[in-house]
Design an enzyme around this catalytic site. Structure first.
Site, PDB file in Angstrom:
ATOM      1  N   CYS A 184       0.946  -1.299   0.011  1.00 13.81           N
ATOM      2  CA  CYS A 184      -0.373  -0.579  -0.684  1.00 13.81           C
ATOM      3  C   CYS A 184       0.687   1.290   0.051  1.00 13.81           C
ATOM      4  O   CYS A 184       0.538   2.437  -0.280  1.00 13.81           O
ATOM      5  CB  CYS A 184      -0.766   0.088   1.547  1.00 13.81           C
ATOM      6  SG  CYS A 184      -2.223   1.036   0.859  1.00 13.81           S
ATOM      7  N   CYS A 185       1.764   1.545   0.533  1.00 14.53           N
ATOM      8  CA  CYS A 185       2.503   2.076   1.022  1.00 14.53           C
ATOM      9  C   CYS A 185       3.714   2.552  -0.691  1.00 14.53           C
ATOM     10  O   CYS A 185       3.769   3.330  -0.668  1.00 14.53           O
ATOM     11  CB  CYS A 185       3.679   2.156   2.159  1.00 14.53           C
ATOM     12  SG  CYS A 185       3.420   2.862   4.134  1.00 14.53           S
ATOM     13  N   CYS A 244      -1.250   8.514   6.872  1.00 16.72           N
ATOM     14  CA  CYS A 244      -2.635   7.978   7.126  1.00 16.72           C
ATOM     15  C   CYS A 244      -3.049   7.479   8.174  1.00 16.72           C
ATOM     16  O   CYS A 244      -2.897   6.905   8.795  1.00 16.72           O
ATOM     17  CB  CYS A 244      -2.181   6.054   5.337  1.00 16.72           C
ATOM     18  SG  CYS A 244      -1.587   7.069   4.388  1.00 16.72           S
ATOM     19  N   CYS A 287      -3.195   3.758   9.244  1.00 19.73           N
ATOM     20  CA  CYS A 287      -2.314   3.105  10.171  1.00 19.73           C
ATOM     21  C   CYS A 287      -1.342   3.937  11.144  1.00 19.73           C
ATOM     22  O   CYS A 287      -0.061   3.689  11.492  1.00 19.73           O
ATOM     23  CB  CYS A 287      -1.135   3.248   8.981  1.00 19.73           C
ATOM     24  SG  CYS A 287      -1.927   1.976   7.712  1.00 19.73           S
ATOM     25  N   CYS A 304       7.630   3.726   5.884  1.00 23.92           N
ATOM     26  CA  CYS A 304       6.844   3.954   4.127  1.00 23.92           C
ATOM     27  C   CYS A 304       7.741   3.689   3.998  1.00 23.92           C
ATOM     28  O   CYS A 304       7.022   2.881   2.359  1.00 23.92           O
ATOM     29  CB  CYS A 304       5.670   4.699   4.174  1.00 23.92           C
ATOM     30  SG  CYS A 304       7.173   6.528   3.824  1.00 23.92           S
TER      31      CYS A 304
END
Length: 234
Positions: free
Chosen positions: A121-122, A204, A207, A230
């Site tokens: 995702c990062c 975010c 997280c 990240c």
């Protein structure tokens, strides 16, 4: 002011020498060096946790490009801080976005990828957009500090970003949280309201959590996952 594009070898040599020469320099001196050396090929990246480095850079280089990554997962307070920085500071605010919206990513990878594979995702929502966004620059500045976590303890004030082949500048690397707080108070610098609500590091929303007493500033990021970065800085 230098505006010509340097070779990667030149940039690496420049970074290593500057890291030695500027170790004891003030953040403003480091940023003035960056402005004089790279001109418009220099930018500041900001997570909008606070606007300290953006404010410092605006003093050293009025109109400096300030790059913000809008992942689609930010707290409303973070977006509000970004908008306020663009409105009140002498900077050129640039917002980068991922190729896919959150909905498009969910459709391809399934919902809540951040819970199942936060590294991917990062990579999709932060690392790739930043790499594309930095193509026009030879050097970029960050707000990294050595006291934030063990993984950042050796951060140079000027170093070489081998992955991106760019000069990476961390003008407040030697500062403590007390130094940051003093600068914010002296200049009335914008900060993310979440910093007053138990968050020590703001990323975010899915997280990020508030930190507990005695935890380091990064403990609220990806809590319980053994993940502290990240991918932008390591």
């Amino acid at each position: 002011m230098t505006t010509a594009q340097h070779t990667a070898e030149d940039l690496r040599d420049l970074a290593e020498q500057a890291g030695r020469d500027l170790e004891d320099a003030s953040p403003l001196e480091i940023l003035r060096w960056a402005a004089e050396t790279f001109g418009p090929r220099f930018c500041v990246t900001s997570s909008m946790e606070d606007a300290v480095v953006a404010h410092l850079a605006s003093r050293a280089f009025p109109g400096v490009d300030v790059v913000f990554l809008d992942t689609g997962y930010h707290f409303p307070e973070t977006i509000g801080t970004r908008d306020a920085v663009g409105a009140v500071m002498d900077v050129n605010l640039i917002t980068l976005t991922p190729v896919q919206s959150v909905a498009e990513q969910d459709a391809q990878y399934g919902p809540k990828l951040h819970d199942r594979d936060p590294d991917l995702c990062c990579a999709l929502r932060k690392v790739k957009p930043l790499e594309e966004g930095l193509t026009a620059y030879d050097a970029w500045a960050t707000g990294l500090r050595r006291d934030e976590s063990p993984t950042r303890a050796n951060t140079p004030v000027v170093g070489w970003d081998e992955k991106r082949r760019k000069v990476k500048i961390s003008p407040i690397a030697r500062w403590t949280q007390a130094d940051v707080d003093a600068y914010v108070e002296e200049f009335g610098v914008l900060t993310n309201p979440l910093l007053m609500d138990g968050y020590a590091s703001v990323g975010c929303a899915p997280c990020t959590r508030r930190v507990l007493e005695g935890e380091d500033a990064r403990a609220g990021r990806w809590a319980g996952r053994g993940k502290t970065e990240c991918g932008l800085h390591g």
